[in-house]
Design a protein around this motif. Structure first.
Motif, PDB file in Angstrom:
ATOM      1  N   UNK A  87      52.467  52.055  38.461  1.00 28.75           N
ATOM      2  CA  UNK A  87      52.633  52.479  37.060  1.00 28.75           C
ATOM      3  C   UNK A  87      51.602  53.554  36.766  1.00 28.75           C
ATOM      4  N   UNK A  88      50.585  53.270  35.960  1.00 33.37           N
ATOM      5  CA  UNK A  88      49.648  54.324  35.568  1.00 33.37           C
ATOM      6  C   UNK A  88      48.250  54.123  36.125  1.00 33.37           C
ATOM      7  N   UNK A  89      48.110  53.294  37.159  1.00 31.79           N
ATOM      8  CA  UNK A  89      46.816  53.122  37.803  1.00 31.79           C
ATOM      9  C   UNK A  89      46.548  54.210  38.824  1.00 31.79           C
ATOM     10  N   UNK A  90      45.296  54.320  39.235  1.00 30.53           N
ATOM     11  CA  UNK A  90      44.885  55.383  40.163  1.00 30.53           C
ATOM     12  C   UNK A  90      44.866  54.922  41.619  1.00 30.53           C
ATOM     13  N   UNK A  91      44.906  53.620  41.868  1.00 30.89           N
ATOM     14  CA  UNK A  91      44.755  53.094  43.214  1.00 30.89           C
ATOM     15  C   UNK A  91      45.970  52.270  43.622  1.00 30.89           C
ATOM     16  N   UNK A  92      46.208  52.193  44.929  1.00 32.68           N
ATOM     17  CA  UNK A  92      47.294  51.355  45.420  1.00 32.68           C
ATOM     18  C   UNK A  92      46.877  49.887  45.329  1.00 32.68           C
ATOM     19  N   UNK A  93      47.832  48.962  45.337  1.00 30.03           N
ATOM     20  CA  UNK A  93      47.466  47.552  45.317  1.00 30.03           C
ATOM     21  C   UNK A  93      46.544  47.164  46.478  1.00 30.03           C
ATOM     22  N   UNK A  94      46.817  47.692  47.655  1.00 24.35           N
ATOM     23  CA  UNK A  94      45.983  47.313  48.807  1.00 24.35           C
ATOM     24  C   UNK A  94      44.569  47.849  48.661  1.00 24.35           C
ATOM     25  N   UNK A  95      44.424  49.054  48.128  1.00 23.67           N
ATOM     26  CA  UNK A  95      43.079  49.581  47.890  1.00 23.67           C
ATOM     27  C   UNK A  95      42.313  48.685  46.922  1.00 23.67           C
ATOM     28  N   UNK A  96      42.989  48.163  45.922  1.00 24.45           N
ATOM     29  CA  UNK A  96      42.345  47.280  44.951  1.00 24.45           C
ATOM     30  C   UNK A  96      41.973  45.943  45.583  1.00 24.45           C
ATOM     31  N   UNK A  97      42.832  45.407  46.419  1.00 24.68           N
ATOM     32  CA  UNK A  97      42.516  44.149  47.097  1.00 24.68           C
ATOM     33  C   UNK A  97      41.291  44.326  47.977  1.00 24.68           C
ATOM     34  N   UNK A  98      41.259  45.381  48.751  1.00 19.05           N
ATOM     35  CA  UNK A  98      40.131  45.613  49.649  1.00 19.05           C
ATOM     36  C   UNK A  98      38.836  45.822  48.869  1.00 19.05           C
ATOM     37  N   UNK A  99      38.933  46.527  47.741  1.00 18.30           N
ATOM     38  CA  UNK A  99      37.743  46.733  46.904  1.00 18.30           C
ATOM     39  C   UNK A  99      37.269  45.401  46.321  1.00 18.30           C
ATOM     40  N   UNK A 105      40.559  31.500  27.031  1.00 21.85           N
ATOM     41  CA  UNK A 105      40.267  32.927  27.173  1.00 21.85           C
ATOM     42  C   UNK A 105      40.079  33.296  28.639  1.00 21.85           C
ATOM     43  N   UNK A 106      40.568  34.472  28.996  1.00 22.21           N
ATOM     44  CA  UNK A 106      40.265  35.085  30.291  1.00 22.21           C
ATOM     45  C   UNK A 106      39.541  36.392  30.008  1.00 22.21           C
ATOM     46  N   UNK A 107      38.765  36.847  30.976  1.00 21.59           N
ATOM     47  CA  UNK A 107      38.069  38.123  30.845  1.00 21.59           C
ATOM     48  C   UNK A 107      38.752  39.135  31.754  1.00 21.59           C
ATOM     49  N   UNK A 108      39.070  40.304  31.210  1.00 24.87           N
ATOM     50  CA  UNK A 108      39.718  41.346  32.006  1.00 24.87           C
ATOM     51  C   UNK A 108      39.129  42.700  31.653  1.00 24.87           C
ATOM     52  N   UNK A 109      39.350  43.676  32.569  1.00 19.59           N
ATOM     53  CA  UNK A 109      38.881  45.034  32.295  1.00 19.59           C
ATOM     54  C   UNK A 109      40.041  46.003  32.114  1.00 19.59           C
ATOM     55  N   UNK A 110      41.292  45.479  32.104  1.00 18.46           N
ATOM     56  CA  UNK A 110      42.451  46.370  31.967  1.00 18.46           C
ATOM     57  C   UNK A 110      42.282  47.549  32.922  1.00 18.46           C
ATOM     58  N   UNK A 111      42.064  47.219  34.188  1.00 17.11           N
ATOM     59  CA  UNK A 111      41.583  48.168  35.186  1.00 17.11           C
ATOM     60  C   UNK A 111      42.655  49.172  35.601  1.00 17.11           C
ATOM     61  N   UNK A 112      42.339  50.462  35.500  1.00 19.87           N
ATOM     62  CA  UNK A 112      43.196  51.534  36.000  1.00 19.87           C
ATOM     63  C   UNK A 112      42.524  52.304  37.137  1.00 19.87           C
TER      64      UNK A 112
END
Length: 271
Positions: A14-26, A227-234
């Motif tokens: 969608x509008x994120x800058x990274x692929x799902x796998x890049x995010x998992x590895x990070x 409550x959950x904590x999130x950063x709405x990460x893009x």
């Protein structure tokens, strides 16, 4: 139990800058115990940043692959950020974030999430320049989220205040505004179990505090919301942005625990 987790993350689907796998590895490198993906559902009024229906299928397949590939290193969850404008109901996901990025008039959805000009256009064209009427209608429609399908988390509860620190479209301190926000919370109580303390607007320079405002956090606590904590990460480097400060804010508002998602569902963990 490793409780470091973020369930509100967007990818190149969608509008994120990274692929799902890049995010998992990070996330693994950062010591996360779990990671959840929440791609934007298809929104006809905002096709430029939401997933198409075909992309949604590809997204689900990719997250399923990552679940299996990394199952011994991190918990991976497939979620969706759902908006009422989506033509499909949110089914078959590990969790669903219900969000209101636009408003509906006579069956047509209009976007307001984004730059200040989007807000101003909505207010001028549909509310004759009355910003408070816009805010009240936002909360009226937000309260209808459960009518569109099962949601687990209310996303950025007071998104309508996105530009509050820079542009005064309406006064957030008035009784009229607070009554509208609290009314939506009361309508959603018992129907959507959790809300997110969302730090994304701080990371992107729109606000100096998380969503929702402190008075609303206290009301949500009174009404029994978890409550959950999130950063709405893009972008991956913002995955845990402002999390320590968010925990302290929750403590100041009376919360002693937050929730994280596990393979057995949501569980409470101490702040």
């Amino acid at each position: 139990m490793n409780t470091l987790q973020n369930l509100h993350q967007h990818t190149t689907f969608c509008d994120g800058k990274d692929t799902p796998e890049e995010l998992v590895q990070y996330a693994i490198d950062k010591g996360f115990g779990g990671i959840g993906f929440s791609g934007h559902c298809y929104m006809p009024f905002a096709a430029y940043y939401s997933m198409s229906l075909e992309k949604t299928k590809e997204y689900r397949a990719e997250i399923a692959r990552l679940k299996e590939t990394y199952q011994d290193r991190i918990d991976v969850f497939c979620g969706l950020e759902f908006d009422p404008s989506c033509p499909e109901r949110p089914e078959g996901y590990d969790y669903v974030i219900g969000s209101q990025h636009g408003l509906q008039f006579d069956g047509v959805f209009y976007e307001f999430d984004g730059v200040a000009d989007h807000f101003r256009k909505m207010i001028d064209e549909h509310f004759a320049g009355d910003g408070m009427a816009f805010a009240v209608e936002y909360y009226r429609q937000l309260a209808q989220l459960p009518e569109y399908g099962v949601c687990d988390i209310v996303g950025h509860f007071d998104l309508v205040t996105r530009h509050r620190d820079n542009i005064n479209f309406f006064d957030c301190d008035t009784k009229q505004y607070r009554d509208a926000a609290i009314g939506a919370a009361e309508a959603l109580a018992g129907k959507i179990p959790y809300f997110e303390l969302n730090t994304g607007a701080i990371a992107r320079g729109y606000r100096t505090t998380p969503y929702p405002d402190t008075f609303l956090i206290k009301e949500l606590k009174r009404l029994g919301f978890g409550v959950v904590i999130s950063s709405d990460c893009h972008q991956k480097h913002l995955m845990d942005y402002y999390f320590l400060e968010a925990k302290q804010l929750l403590k100041n508002c009376g919360y002693q625990e937050m929730h994280i998602l596990t393979k057995d569902g949501f569980v409470p963990v101490p702040l």
